[in-house]
Design a protein around this motif. Structure first.
Motif, short mmCIF file in Angstrom:
data_model
loop_
_atom_site.label_atom_id
_atom_site.label_comp_id
_atom_site.label_asym_id
_atom_site.label_seq_id
_atom_site.Cartn_x
_atom_site.Cartn_y
_atom_site.Cartn_z
N PHE A 394 -11.22 -4.86 -7.13
CA PHE A 394 -10.15 -4.10 -6.48
C PHE A 394 -9.10 -5.10 -5.99
CE2 PHE A 394 -9.01 -1.47 -2.48
CZ PHE A 394 -7.93 -0.91 -3.13
N ASN A 395 -8.14 -5.39 -6.86
CA ASN A 395 -7.15 -6.41 -6.56
C ASN A 395 -5.79 -5.84 -6.16
OD1 ASN A 395 -8.73 -8.82 -7.20
ND2 ASN A 395 -8.65 -8.08 -9.32
N SER A 396 -5.48 -4.65 -6.66
CA SER A 396 -4.14 -4.11 -6.46
C SER A 396 -4.20 -2.60 -6.39
CB SER A 396 -3.23 -4.57 -7.60
OG SER A 396 -2.09 -3.75 -7.70
N LEU A 397 -3.45 -2.00 -5.44
CA LEU A 397 -3.38 -0.54 -5.36
C LEU A 397 -2.72 0.06 -6.58
CD1 LEU A 397 -4.39 1.41 -3.17
CD2 LEU A 397 -4.22 -0.91 -2.31
N SER A 398 -1.62 -0.53 -7.01
CA SER A 398 -0.90 0.04 -8.15
C SER A 398 -1.73 -0.07 -9.42
CB SER A 398 0.45 -0.67 -8.33
OG SER A 398 0.26 -2.06 -8.55
N ASP A 399 -2.44 -1.18 -9.61
CA ASP A 399 -3.29 -1.32 -10.80
C ASP A 399 -4.43 -0.32 -10.77
OD1 ASP A 399 -1.68 -3.36 -11.63
OD2 ASP A 399 -3.08 -4.98 -11.08
N THR A 400 -5.03 -0.13 -9.60
CA THR A 400 -6.15 0.80 -9.49
C THR A 400 -5.70 2.23 -9.75
OG1 THR A 400 -7.22 -0.64 -7.87
CG2 THR A 400 -7.98 1.63 -7.96
N TRP A 401 -4.56 2.62 -9.20
CA TRP A 401 -4.03 3.97 -9.45
C TRP A 401 -3.69 4.15 -10.93
CZ3 TRP A 401 -3.98 8.73 -8.22
CH2 TRP A 401 -2.96 9.58 -8.65
N ARG A 402 -3.11 3.14 -11.54
CA ARG A 402 -2.78 3.22 -12.97
C ARG A 402 -4.05 3.38 -13.80
NH1 ARG A 402 -0.90 -1.53 -13.46
NH2 ARG A 402 1.08 -0.99 -12.47
N ASN A 403 -5.10 2.71 -13.38
CA ASN A 403 -6.36 2.78 -14.13
C ASN A 403 -7.01 4.15 -14.04
OD1 ASN A 403 -7.84 0.93 -15.82
ND2 ASN A 403 -9.54 1.17 -14.39
N LYS A 444 -6.56 -16.66 -7.32
CA LYS A 444 -7.84 -16.39 -6.66
C LYS A 444 -7.85 -14.96 -6.11
CE LYS A 444 -10.30 -19.15 -4.43
NZ LYS A 444 -10.96 -20.02 -3.43
N VAL A 445 -9.01 -14.37 -6.14
CA VAL A 445 -9.15 -13.04 -5.57
C VAL A 445 -9.12 -13.16 -4.06
CG1 VAL A 445 -10.65 -11.04 -5.32
CG2 VAL A 445 -10.48 -12.19 -7.53
N GLY A 446 -8.13 -12.53 -3.44
CA GLY A 446 -8.01 -12.60 -1.99
C GLY A 446 -7.87 -11.22 -1.40
N ASP A 447 -6.78 -10.99 -0.66
CA ASP A 447 -6.53 -9.66 -0.10
C ASP A 447 -6.04 -8.72 -1.20
OD1 ASP A 447 -7.14 -10.88 2.25
OD2 ASP A 447 -5.08 -10.95 3.01
N VAL A 448 -6.19 -7.44 -0.96
CA VAL A 448 -5.71 -6.43 -1.91
C VAL A 448 -4.18 -6.39 -1.88
CG1 VAL A 448 -5.74 -3.99 -2.54
CG2 VAL A 448 -7.81 -5.08 -1.66
N GLU A 449 -3.58 -6.38 -3.07
CA GLU A 449 -2.12 -6.31 -3.16
C GLU A 449 -1.65 -4.90 -2.83
OE1 GLU A 449 -1.08 -7.59 -7.05
OE2 GLU A 449 -2.15 -9.50 -6.87
N LEU A 450 -0.64 -4.82 -1.96
CA LEU A 450 -0.16 -3.54 -1.45
C LEU A 450 1.08 -3.07 -2.21
CD1 LEU A 450 -0.47 -4.29 2.37
CD2 LEU A 450 -2.14 -3.16 0.89
N PRO A 451 1.40 -1.79 -2.15
CA PRO A 451 2.66 -1.31 -2.73
C PRO A 451 3.85 -1.80 -1.92
CG PRO A 451 1.51 0.46 -1.57
CD PRO A 451 0.58 -0.70 -1.60
N PRO A 452 5.04 -1.79 -2.51
CA PRO A 452 6.22 -2.32 -1.81
C PRO A 452 6.53 -1.60 -0.51
CG PRO A 452 6.66 -2.06 -4.16
CD PRO A 452 5.34 -1.41 -3.90
N TRP A 453 6.12 -0.34 -0.37
CA TRP A 453 6.48 0.40 0.84
C TRP A 453 5.62 0.07 2.06
CZ3 TRP A 453 2.08 3.09 1.73
CH2 TRP A 453 1.34 3.60 0.66
N ALA A 454 4.69 -0.86 1.93
CA ALA A 454 3.86 -1.28 3.06
C ALA A 454 4.01 -2.78 3.27
CB ALA A 454 2.40 -0.93 2.81
#
Length: 875
Positions: A394-403, A444-454
């Motif tokens: 779980f690295n990115s919100l946008s990638d997860t939603w796209r998936n 490196k896997v770190g914090d989850v990447e957020l959408p631009p609106w946050a």
């Protein structure tokens, strides 16, 4: 630095038993230094936890052991173990993937306060069992565990003075990915859980019965064998048992204890609170999850929450734009039409049992996909000591939603943590600094990447919560509830809604207790865990939408100009203003005029009385008919000033002009007694009769002229039983009819077509009323109950049973005034679900209630009198 023990059940394989431990020393080779610590004897392994917590915990699987024997030296307290593989865990006390050492190793284990003879035979028995196939091994280990558990007794010295044991059973304490067996003891004061090992912090867990807030029957592995106790603040004890009979016996015994005083959280009350805005969307979804056997203690049935936001690329999150949101009428798998068509093509080619989605929307793996940063130890336990590949995390919100929109095997929903503003968004940050590896691009896997609106993780959760509670989601959330917890969950409705999962996801698909083949049962259990479990179905009918009327909405409907006093009732005071001159027989109906200057009443004495409210004096006392006739009901049409429409027991309807003191019209409307009347502002009169029919008449324009029966009758609604009650919605779109056997029917008042039959009552329906916004229908009955129905879905959302038959009611959508056969008027707050007051209004049955337009007065009809009451509130 002071040492501490790090061992936990999460270091074992899921379902592995931990039996006992010994203070010991360990050396891996003959000349290696000895490490002090504790040896844990488990069903699949020996685990050594060093006292020095910078050293790794060593796990020796029995399947890898070539020999286990007692040392031939003079020291009879040393155990020799030769193993082809061992595992190092928590090296330097760091959470990281386990290290598997694949080499022949000799372990010398010296027991400090025990002899090898005391435990060797047991360890060898476990070693032999490990050579069996998985299913046979599980069965044998369970038998071994049962034999050892029968030797462990509950210590009665733990009981307080005067405390006696009521019930004692064996069960299992369930926490995420771990099962710990123990003895459950119920006394008159406490519930005790005594584990069969020393893994718990104390020798036993002790819960005061007086602290228990909820006792919930739970489903475990699709079997009804679980029980969860909530106590103190938000603490739970989740237990499972060998059979539903044992569980139910303990449940019933708990409820029978006088010390148990649980919170009331009935489904109908919670649904009504949510609809009225007294419960947030987040809290209501948590409640529904719990009701559907979802619990934070079981990753196979973790609470499930919806994706609500579909925009993870914009600079700002626009909650006024419908395109910002996911379509809540569809399951995740049906959001992408192109993908859905491919899935349906595969579905049509399948043999039964068919399924659209091969993976579920909630499994232990999916839950930990989101929460691995918060609970890395769970992921290591679930995946045999490994984290997932860095690119699949779980690295990115946008990638997860796209998936979840495009992938042919990814249909997962969210977990509550995405909307929980109290948890500091810690599952989105790598707060432990764990090395999860590097992605394909070297990052490196770190914090989850957020959408631009946050701008940060706290703001992200806050905005998601705001989205969950916004108007758009509130208006559509009931559709998602239908899919997950409701009538679209399975059956033909699920097929039509493209909401079909693998058959083992559904409760009732298989009864594990009847599967005698060990291998088959084990295979089924593994599949149930991996495929996910559909929540228990809660609603069999469409879930009602959220209404959440505000004060301005009530004023818009013109119901009360002073609704504020009803909005937050703390205490309501009812005092009698005056009593009218008495009827010669029972008063059956009472009405305020719109201007609230007079109150009108009729009764079984054929009298029509009009009283002035300001002077409290009688203005008119009219014998309407010259021969004996009994009056049942009364309406005062606003379009006919000073005119009353009166229903008689002879089946005729009388139109009386009080100013002219004359009968304007008198026509035979039914073949039997007219039991109830309703009036439409568009000039329609509705009459209900004991002749089993409801008739709808178009009345003449002002002034009233004689009704021509053939031309005036616009519709007739036939019933099989006698009509006892009518109600017309404020928007004049719905008509409700009630019968003497408890039936309630909904009809369209636009084309007079039948809509549906509601669950109804066990006795005569005496009165009904729609809420001001027309979304609810309230009814009361001779069966002593009053009920609230959702008028759109027909769902019964609230019911309450009192001590006597209920004859009359009035309400504003939040507060109910209901009259009993005992003459008492009960005042209920349906926002808080509390009985606010009881007023003895009449010596006989309270047959009619009317509330003035401003809400300040109530008129009641009973015995031979009409009483007018003043309402005042302490806000």
């Amino acid at each position: 630095m002071e040492s501490k023990e790090r061992f936990s059940l999460l270091l074992l394989e899921p379902g592995e038993y931990y039996f006992e431990d010994y203070i010991a020393s360990l050396a891996i080779a003959k000349n290696d230094a000895w490490l002090n610590g504790r040896l844990k004897v488990c069903s699949l392994s020996l685990v050594f936890d060093p006292k020095d917590y910078y050293r790794p915990i060593i796990k020796i699987p029995f399947t890898q052991c070539e020999s286990i024997n007692q040392s031939s030296d003079e020291d009879k307290s040393t155990l020799n173990v030769i193993s082809k593989q061992y595992i190092e865990m928590l090296n330097h006390n760091v959470l990281e993937p386990y290290k598997f050492i694949n080499e022949i190793s000799v372990f010398r284990i010296n027991l400090k306060y025990a002899k090898v003879d005391d435990c060797l035979s047991f360890i060898l028995q476990l070693h032999r069992a490990a050579s069996l196939q998985t299913a046979e091994h599980r069965h044998m280990v369970a038998a071994i565990a049962y034999g050892r558990q029968t030797l462990i007794a509950f210590d009665p010295t733990w009981l307080e003075l005067g405390e006696n044991i009521i019930m004692e059973v064996v069960g299992q304490k369930i926490t995420p990915l771990s099962i710990n067996p123990g003895r459950i003891v119920l006394t008159c004061l406490h519930v005790y859980f005594q584990p069969f090992n020393n893994i718990e912090v104390t020798l036993y867990l002790k819960i005061k019965l007086s602290e228990i807030k909820r006792i919930i029957k739970r489903r475990f592995m699709l079997q009804q064998v679980g029980l969860e106790l909530e106590y103190e603040l938000t603490t739970q004890l989740y237990l499972t048992f060998k059979s539903s009979e044992i569980r139910d016996n303990l449940y019933n015994n708990l409820l029978n204890q006088s010390k148990v005083k649980m919170e009331k959280r009935e489904k109908c009350i919670m649904t009504l609170k949510w609809q009225y805005g007294a419960l947030s969307n987040y809290d209501y979804l948590l409640y529904l999850n719990s009701l559907a056997d979802r619990t934070f203690n079981d990753l196979t049935q973790y609470p499930v929450f919806p994706w609500v936001v579909a925009d993870y690329s914009s600079i700002t999150l626009d909650l006024t734009n419908p395109k910002t949101f996911r379509d809540l009428t569809k399951p995740i798998g049906a959001l992408n039409l192109e993908r859905l068509l491919k899935l349906k093509e595969r579905y049509n080619e399948m043999n039964s049992p068919k399924f659209l989605y091969g993976s579920h929307y909630s499994t232990p793996g999916f839950v930990l996909f989101y929460l691995v940063r918060k609970y890395p130890q769970y992921m290591l336990c679930l995946q045999n000591g490994r984290f997932d590949h860095p690119d699949r995390m779980f690295n990115s919100l946008s990638d997860t939603w796209r998936n979840v929109l495009n992938n042919m095997s990814d249909f997962k929903e969210l977990v509550p943590e995405f909307y929980d503003t109290d948890q500091c968004s810690d599952f989105l940050t790598n707060k432990y600094g764990i090395d999860f590896g590097c992605r394909h691009d070297g990052r490196k896997v770190g914090d989850v990447e957020l959408p631009p609106w946050a701008n940060n993780h706290v703001e992200f959760i806050s905005k998601l919560r705001e989205a969950l509670e916004c108007d758009h989601v509130s208006k559509n959330l009931h559709n998602w509830i239908d899919l997950i917890f409701g009538y679209k969950q399975n059956g033909p409705e699920a097929i039509e809604a493209n909401n079909v999962f693998y058959y083992l996801c559904y409760e009732g698909a298989v009864d594990l207790n009847n599967v005698r083949d060990w291998n088959q049962r084990h295979a089924l259990e593994v599949q149930i865990m991996e495929f996910g479990q559909i929540p228990k179905q809660i609603f069999k009918k469409p879930h009602p939408p959220k209404t959440c009327l505000l004060i301005k909405d009530f004023q818009q409907f013109g119901i009360m100009s002073k609704i504020e006093q009803y909005w937050n009732w703390n205490k309501i005071n009812v005092s009698k203003l005056f009593t009218t001159t008495k009827h010669r027989d029972k008063a059956t109906s009472v009405k305020f005029t719109e201007d609230m200057k007079t109150v009108w009443s009729v009764g079984l004495d054929a009298m029509l009385k009009v009283h002035c409210i300001s002077t409290q004096k009688q203005l008119r006392n009219v014998t309407v008919r010259g021969f004996p006739v009994k009056f049942n009901d009364l309406v005062l049409p606003s379009m006919y000033l000073s005119t009353a429409l009166i229903a008689t027991m002879h089946g005729s309807l009388i139109v009386y002009d009080i100013d002219c003191c004359r009968v304007v019209d008198d026509f035979r409307a039914h073949e039997d007694s007219i039991s109830s009347l309703a009036w439409s502002n568009n000039g329609f009169l509705i009459t209900g009769s004991l002749d089993c029919s409801v008739r709808i008449w178009k009345t003449p324009q002002v002034p009233w002229t004689h009704i021509e029966l053939i031309n005036s009758l616009k519709a007739e609604l036939e019933h099989e039983n006698k009509i006892t009650s009518l109600a017309l919605s404020q928007d004049e779109k719905l008509l409700a009819t009630g019968t003497n056997v408890g039936e309630i029917f909904l009809w369209s008042f636009l084309d007079y077509s039948f809509i549906q039959q509601l669950p109804g009552h066990a006795g005569s329906v005496n009165k009904m009323s729609f809420s001001p916004d027309c979304s609810k229908l309230l009814s009361c009955s001779d069966d002593c109950s009053f009920k609230v129905f959702d008028s759109l879905s027909g769902l019964e959302v609230y019911t309450n049973t009192l001590k006597c038959p209920l004859k009359s009611l009035a309400w504003d959508g939040y507060h109910v005034l209901v009259g009993g056969q005992n003459g008492i008027m009960y005042l209920w707050d349906l926002e808080k679900f509390e009985l606010i007051n009881e007023v003895q209004t009449h010596s006989d049955g309270l047959l009619a209630i009317d509330v003035s337009n401003d809400g300040n007065m109530v008129a009641t009809a009973g015995d031979r009198f009409i009483n007018v009451w003043k309402i005042s509130c302490d806000v």
